[in-house]
Design a protein around this motif. Structure first.
Motif, mmCIF file in Angstrom:
data_model
loop_
_atom_site.group_PDB
_atom_site.id
_atom_site.type_symbol
_atom_site.label_atom_id
_atom_site.label_comp_id
_atom_site.label_asym_id
_atom_site.label_seq_id
_atom_site.Cartn_x
_atom_site.Cartn_y
_atom_site.Cartn_z
ATOM 1 N N PHE A 209 0.836 -1.183 0.000
ATOM 2 C CA PHE A 209 0.000 0.000 0.000
ATOM 3 C C PHE A 209 0.883 1.249 0.000
ATOM 4 C CE2 PHE A 209 -3.916 -1.961 2.344
ATOM 5 C CZ PHE A 209 -4.077 -2.838 1.292
ATOM 6 N N ASN A 211 0.236 5.850 -0.398
ATOM 7 C CA ASN A 211 -0.855 6.799 -0.179
ATOM 8 C C ASN A 211 -0.905 7.943 -1.177
ATOM 9 O OD1 ASN A 211 1.601 7.617 1.444
ATOM 10 N ND2 ASN A 211 0.392 9.495 1.622
ATOM 11 N N SER A 242 -6.717 6.690 1.454
ATOM 12 C CA SER A 242 -5.866 5.811 0.647
ATOM 13 C C SER A 242 -5.883 4.383 1.170
ATOM 14 C CB SER A 242 -4.427 6.339 0.646
ATOM 15 O OG SER A 242 -4.337 7.594 0.035
ATOM 16 N N TYR A 243 -5.707 4.230 2.462
ATOM 17 C CA TYR A 243 -5.676 2.882 3.029
ATOM 18 C C TYR A 243 -7.047 2.227 3.000
ATOM 19 C CZ TYR A 243 -0.833 2.367 4.440
ATOM 20 O OH TYR A 243 0.523 2.191 4.418
ATOM 21 N N GLN A 246 -7.544 0.969 -0.607
ATOM 22 C CA GLN A 246 -6.742 -0.209 -0.946
ATOM 23 C C GLN A 246 -7.198 -1.440 -0.170
ATOM 24 O OE1 GLN A 246 -2.317 1.243 -1.952
ATOM 25 N NE2 GLN A 246 -3.307 2.548 -0.413
ATOM 26 N N ILE A 293 -6.099 -3.733 9.295
ATOM 27 C CA ILE A 293 -5.088 -4.219 8.352
ATOM 28 C C ILE A 293 -4.428 -5.489 8.871
ATOM 29 C CG2 ILE A 293 -2.853 -3.670 7.284
ATOM 30 C CD1 ILE A 293 -3.765 -0.713 7.289
ATOM 31 N N ALA A 306 2.746 -1.736 5.862
ATOM 32 C CA ALA A 306 1.728 -0.824 6.391
ATOM 33 C C ALA A 306 2.041 -0.448 7.838
ATOM 34 C CB ALA A 306 0.346 -1.465 6.302
#
Length: 508
Positions: A209, A211, A242-243, A246, A293, A306
């Protein structure tokens, strides 16, 4: 040695160990970068027709740069009937009048540009973007902050990647309009080069990931909605979205060869304010999303990266603790005749400090910098990073303790090259008591330096000088610029335009 002293040294070496782990992560970033360097992104497919795009320009009190921003966006090469521009203005000063007039000029030239003003800053930048999205007509949404000057080919080089239905966002690299202004702007530019050239490329091409950076990127509109939209419970709404996107399975693309120049802060207090917001927001995002996550079925590589990405600013909190303990450790070991154990510090310091050298030299090499130019700012970079520790540790502490704060804008001055405009007081960085604390740390390390030289503990001297120089430079710069701001009275460019009678959403 007493039990207290043994425990003290155990804590000290534990801090060094954790900082060494975070430092060694830079080596991994450099390794991943060179491993995947030649995996150049290319569009997966071809768009049959160009889509409608909305460009959002969120601003707040940006009288010095708003015209430059609008003019550069209006020069973007894209069919006018497929391009909508929104100037999202939350300003409370004369920016409102300047922005309205600028929008009207470009409307008369045939651009589809609207002025949207809010009477409150609910949600700050995230709120402004969310509000503008309700009125947007584009299938794709690009965002540029006030200090950016996007290149005319921005859309023609990013939109083709959305031929792949799985791509949700495309980010380009930041350039620096005023890199040459001072040693501070040089250092900031190198920091950002490392982040974009090495980190973003490494993460993206290794399948991890990464960002959206809040600006100089373009989103598929459905991706924003699918991920839960813009949310303002953190100070880094861009990292948060962003996270979340994804985690939903959307793919991101980073294009390091496409550059959007921007202004970096010329004022130390403005720089510290920006760093405070980024550090606090990253920890807020980590608290919000990291549990999800880690519990997910994502690959271990993605989870590990991450974790380091979202918690990296924790190192500043540990750095402050280390700053307090390091001189005491030196004195304790010297008094007990353990001078030789000072060499035990070297592997940890090398892991942390040498990694900085490798990381940023690699970034400058990839940028095309040659010879001595790659290395000459490294001591200052390390000192500046240390000097920022107190400011950023405060931000981390606030995030951990759930202390809420507003979105503090980074003041823009319209600086380019070595030129900077005189700006009114309210456009300077905020002043706090933080410089006093930083100067107290500088005084503390001055005493430690005297002790090390007097006791001939020369192995500690280089590291003590780095800490001393960092705290002294950051503290003195903040203090002197704050005092200069109080003495300087720059008249306002025009009478302030009030917005008390504006509707929450008003389009010109």
């Amino acid at each position: 040695m007493t039990t207290v002293e043994i425990i003290f040294l155990a804590v000290y070496f534990s801090l060094l160990s954790v900082l060494g782990v975070y430092g060694s992560h830079r080596y991994r970033m450099a390794f991943l970068y060179y491993r995947h360097k030649f995996k150049l992104p290319t569009p997966n497919g071809t768009l049959k027709v160009l889509p409608k795009v909305t460009i959002q320009l969120p601003i707040f009190n940006e009288m010095y740069v708003v015209e430059r921003l609008v003019e550069s966006v209006c020069r973007i090469d894209y069919p006018r009937e497929l391009l909508e521009i929104q100037l999202l203005d939350d300003s409370t000063d004369e920016t409102c009048g300047i922005a309205r007039a600028c929008v009207e000029r470009h409307r008369q030239k045939g651009h589809d540009i609207v002025y949207i003003h809010r009477v409150n800053r609910q949600g700050f930048k995230a709120g402004a973007l969310e509000n503008g999205l309700k009125l947007a007509s584009g299938e794709y949404v690009a965002v540029f902050d006030a200090d950016f000057v996007p290149s005319p080919d921005f859309l023609m080089r990013t939109v083709p990647f959305f031929a792949d239905a799985k791509v949700g966002m495309v980010q380009v690299r930041w350039g620096h309009l005023n890199r040459e202004f001072s040693i501070l702007t040089q250092a900031q530019s190198i920091f950002l080069d490392g982040h974009f050239i090495i980190e973003h490329t490494a993460r993206n091409r290794a399948g991890c990931f990464f960002n959206f950076n809040g600006t100089a990127g373009i989103w598929r509109r459905t991706t924003i909605g699918d991920a839960g939209g813009w949310q303002h419970d953190t100070l880094t709404e861009d990292l948060d979205l962003s996270y979340r996107a994804q985690l939903k399975g959307w793919q991101f693309i980073f294009l390091p060869e496409v550059i959007s120049p921007a202004e970096v802060p010329v004022d130390m207090n403005a720089f510290k304010s920006q760093q405070h917001r980024w550090a606090k927001g990253s920890i807020q995002t980590a608290k919000k999303l990291l549990p999800t996550i880690l519990k997910s079925d994502l690959p271990l590589l993605v989870k590990r990266e991450a974790f380091f990405h979202l918690t990296n600013n924790m190192a500043y909190l540990l750095m402050v603790l280390l700053s307090v303990l390091m001189p005491i450790s030196m004195v304790v070991r010297f008094q007990h005749g353990l001078y030789g154990t000072l060499f035990l510090d070297l592997p940890f310091f090398i892991t942390a400090t040498a990694s900085v050298c490798v990381f940023y030299v690699a970034a400058q090499r990839e940028r095309g910098v040659k010879g001595w130019e790659r290395f000459k700012y490294l001591p200052f970079l390390m000192s500046l990073g240390i000097g920022l520790a107190i400011n950023n540790a405060k931000a981390v502490g606030e995030a951990l303790l759930n202390q809420q704060s507003g979105f503090a804008r980074t003041p823009k001055t319209g600086a380019e090259g070595k030129n900077v405009k005189a700006v009114k007081k309210s456009y300077r960085g905020s002043k706090t008591l933080m410089p006093v604390v930083e100067l107290l740390f500088a005084a503390y390390f001055t005493g430690a330096l005297w002790f090390a030289i007097d006791s001939r503990i020369y192995t500690s001297v280089p590291f003590i000088i780095l800490f001393l120089a960092g705290f002294l430079y950051v503290g003195m710069s903040s203090l002197m610029q704050g005092l200069a701001g109080r003495r300087t009275k720059v008249p306002d460019a025009a009478p302030a335009v009030t917005s008390s009678e504006e509707q929450p959403r008003q389009a010109a």
